[in-house]
Design an enzyme around this catalytic site. Structure first.
Site, PDB file in Angstrom:
ATOM      1  NE  ARG A  62      73.247  25.216  95.026  1.00  0.00           N
ATOM      2  CZ  ARG A  62      72.677  26.458  94.369  1.00  0.00           C
ATOM      3  NH1 ARG A  62      73.801  27.365  94.061  1.00  0.00           N
ATOM      4  NH2 ARG A  62      71.661  26.489  93.741  1.00  0.00           N
ATOM      5  CG  ASP A 118      70.950  22.885  94.304  1.00  0.00           C
ATOM      6  OD1 ASP A 118      70.530  23.744  94.887  1.00  0.00           O
ATOM      7  OD2 ASP A 118      71.995  22.805  93.336  1.00  0.00           O
ATOM      8  CE  LYS A 132      62.458  36.805  99.887  1.00  0.00           C
ATOM      9  NZ  LYS A 132      62.089  38.292  99.920  1.00  0.00           N
ATOM     10  CE1 TYR A 136      65.731  35.232 100.195  1.00  0.00           C
ATOM     11  CE2 TYR A 136      65.341  33.327  99.034  1.00  0.00           C
ATOM     12  CZ  TYR A 136      65.295  34.452  99.138  1.00  0.00           C
ATOM     13  OH  TYR A 136      64.736  35.178  97.840  1.00  0.00           O
ATOM     14  CB  SER A 168      61.443  33.094  96.386  1.00  0.00           C
ATOM     15  OG  SER A 168      62.208  31.938  95.950  1.00  0.00           O
ATOM     16  CG  ASN A 198      70.317  48.772 103.451  1.00  0.00           C
ATOM     17  OD1 ASN A 198      70.350  48.353 102.209  1.00  0.00           O
ATOM     18  ND2 ASN A 198      70.413  48.148 104.497  1.00  0.00           N
TER      19      ASN A 198
END
Ligand code: NAD
Ligand code: UD1
Length: 337
Positions: free
Chosen positions: A291, A294, A152, A148, A124, A32
Site C-alpha cells: 500500500r 506504508d 497532527k 492527516y 499519532s 458532532n
C-alpha cells in the site's frame, strides 16, 4: 474534576470515558457524530451505570463550544475529535485541515475564554514518518506523508505555540501507535464506516464473514515474514494512559510529548494467526501489492510513558484479538445491530 471529552462518542473516546468515570472524573461528551453513533454513548452509560452529559456540536463552532463552557465548569479537555482516514485526507485535504487543525485552534481559543487551560491531545505515531530505526523514541525526527499526518503535526506545533504565549497552559501530546481491541463487555468497540482502512477491523470482518478475504499489503518487507510490523495497543490500555496523564497534568511544567505503545511489534501474518486462535475462525487472505505510503516496521519505545505517567500497556495480542472478536461476533453490523 469535570472533563470535556471531544470526540467522546468515537472509538477511543468511548473507552476513555468509561475509565475516566471509573476513576472518579465527571465527563461531558462533545461530538458532532460525523463518525460515531449515539448508541455508543447509550452502551457506555450501561457499562458505567449512570447517565453522561452529552452535547452535540462541532469543534469548529465557537457557539457550540461556548454552550459547553457556559453550562459546565470544565477543568480539562481530552481532545479526540478529528477525522482520521489517511486516504480520504489525500482526496480532501482542506476538509481535514479545517476539521482537525482549525477545529483544534477554535477549541483552544474557547478554552482560553473560559480560563480552561489543560488539554490532552490525540496525536499519532504517523508523525514519525518512516523512522530510520526502531523502537521509536519521542525525540526522533518528525515528518508527514499525507494531510492527516500533517494535521497532527500542525496541531502539536499550535499547542506548543500556545504554551509559549501563555505558560499557564498544561499540554500533553499523546502519540498513539496502533489502537485495537475493545471493552471486555463486548458491547463497545471500533465500528468503521464502510470498508475498513485498518488491519484489525478488516481481519475481524473477514472472520465474521462480512468480507471474503484480507488483502495483505506486501510480503517483501525486511521483516520477520515480509509483512508489515506494527505496535498494536489495546484500546483500554490506551484509555488508561489518558487517565494517568490527566491525574498528573497539573504537575507538568511544560508540554509533554509521550508515546503510547507496547514496545512490541507484530507482523500482519502474526496478527492473522492470533486472531484465528482467538476466534477459532479461518481468516482467508491473499498477498497483494504494497500500500502506498506504508512503512515496513513501526513500534514504540514506551519507556518515557513509564517514567512520567507510571503507565505501561498490560494486554497482549491474544487479549486484543479475543476482545475484538467478542465485540465483532456480538455486533456483526456494529452499533446498527
Ligand atoms: P473516531 O472517528 O472513532 O472518533 C473521533 C470522534 O470525533 C468521532 O466520534 C467523530 O464523530 C468526532 N468528530 C470528528 N470531527 C468532529 C468535529 N469537527 N466536531 C466534533 N466532533 C467531531 O476515531 P478514534 O479512533 O477514536 O480516534 C480518536 C482520535 O485519535 C482522532 O483524533 C484520531 O486522529 C486519533 N488517533 C487515532 C488512531 C486510530 O488508529 N484509531 C491512531 C492515532 C491517533
Ligand atoms: C495507518 C495510517 C496511519 C494511522 C494509523 C492509525 C496509512 C498509510 N497509515 O497506519 O497514518 O496513524 O493507521 O492506526 O494508512 N494491512 C494489510 N491489509 C489491510 C490493512 C492493513 O495488510 O487491509 C497492513 C498494513 O500494510 C500495515 C498493517 O497492516 O502493515 C497495519 O495497517 P493499518 O492498520 O492500516 O495501520 P498503519 O499502516 O500502521
Amino acid at each position: 474534576m469535570k472533563i470535556l471529552v471531544t470526540g467522546g462518542a468515537g472509538y477511543i473516546g468511548s473507552h476513555t470515558t468509561i475509565l475516566l468515570i471509573e476513576a472518579g472524573y465527571e465527563v461531558v461528551i462533545f461530538d458532532n457524530f460525523s463518525n460515531a453513533s449515539k448508541e455508543s454513548i447509550r452502551r457506555v452509560e450501561a457499562i458505567v451505570g449512570k447517565e453522561i452529559a452529552v452535547i452535540e456540536g462541532d469543534i469548529r463552532s465557537r457557539e457550540d463550544l461556548r454552550k459547553v463552557f457556559m453550562a459546565h465548569k470544565i477543568d480539562a479537555v481530552i481532545h479526540f475529535a478529528g477525522l482520521k482516514a489517511v486516504g480520504e485526507s489525500v482526496e480532501q485535504p482542506l476538509r481535514y485541515y479545517d476539521n482537525n487543525v482549525n477545529g483544534s485552534a477554535v477549541l483552544c481559543e474557547v478554552m482560553s475564554e473560559y480560563n480552561c487551560k489543560s488539554i490532552i491531545f490525540s496525536s499519532s505515531a504517523t508523525v514519525y514518518g518512516d523512522p530510520h530505526t526502531t523502537p521509536i523514541l519521542e525525540n526522533f525526527p518528525l515528518s508527514a506523508t499525507n494531510p492527516y499526518g500533517r494535521s497532527k503535526l500542525m496541531v502539536e506545533e499550535i499547542l506548543r505555540d500556545v504554551y509559549v504565549s501563555d505558560s499557564e497552559w498544561k499540554i500533553v501530546l499523546l502519540r498513539y501507535f496502533n489502537p485495537v481491541g475493545a471493552h471486555a463487555s463486548g458491547t463497545i468497540g471500533e465500528d468503521p464506516n464502510g470498508l475498513p482502512n485498518n488491519l484489525m477491523p478488516f481481519i475481524s470482518q473477514t472472520a465474521v464473514g462480512k468480507r471474503e478475504y484480507l488483502s495483505v499489503f506486501g510480503n517483501d518487507y525486511d521483516t520477520v515474514d515480509g509483512t508489515g510490523v506494527r505496535d498494536y495497543i489495546h484500546v483500554v490500555d490506551l484509555a488508561q494512559g489518558h487517565v494517568n496523564a490527566l491525574d498528573r497534568i497539573k504537575n507538568f511544567k511544560e508540554p509533554m510529548t509521550i508515546n503510547l505503545g507496547t514496545g512490541n511489534g507484530y507482523s500482519v501474518l502474526e496478527m492473522v494467526e492470533a486472531f484465528e486462535r482467538a476466534s477459532e475462525k479461518k481468516v482467508s487472505y491473499k498477498i497483494a501489492e504494497r500500500r502506498a505510503g506504508d512503512i515496513a516496521t513501526c513500534f514504540a519505545d514506551p519507556s518515557y510513558a513509564k517514567e512520567v505517567l507510571d503507565w505501561e500497556a498490560k494486554r497482549g495480542i491474544d487479549e486484543m484479538c479475543e476482545d475484538v472478536w467478542r465485540w465483532q461476533s456480538q455486533n456483526p453490523s456494529g452499533y446498527i445491530s
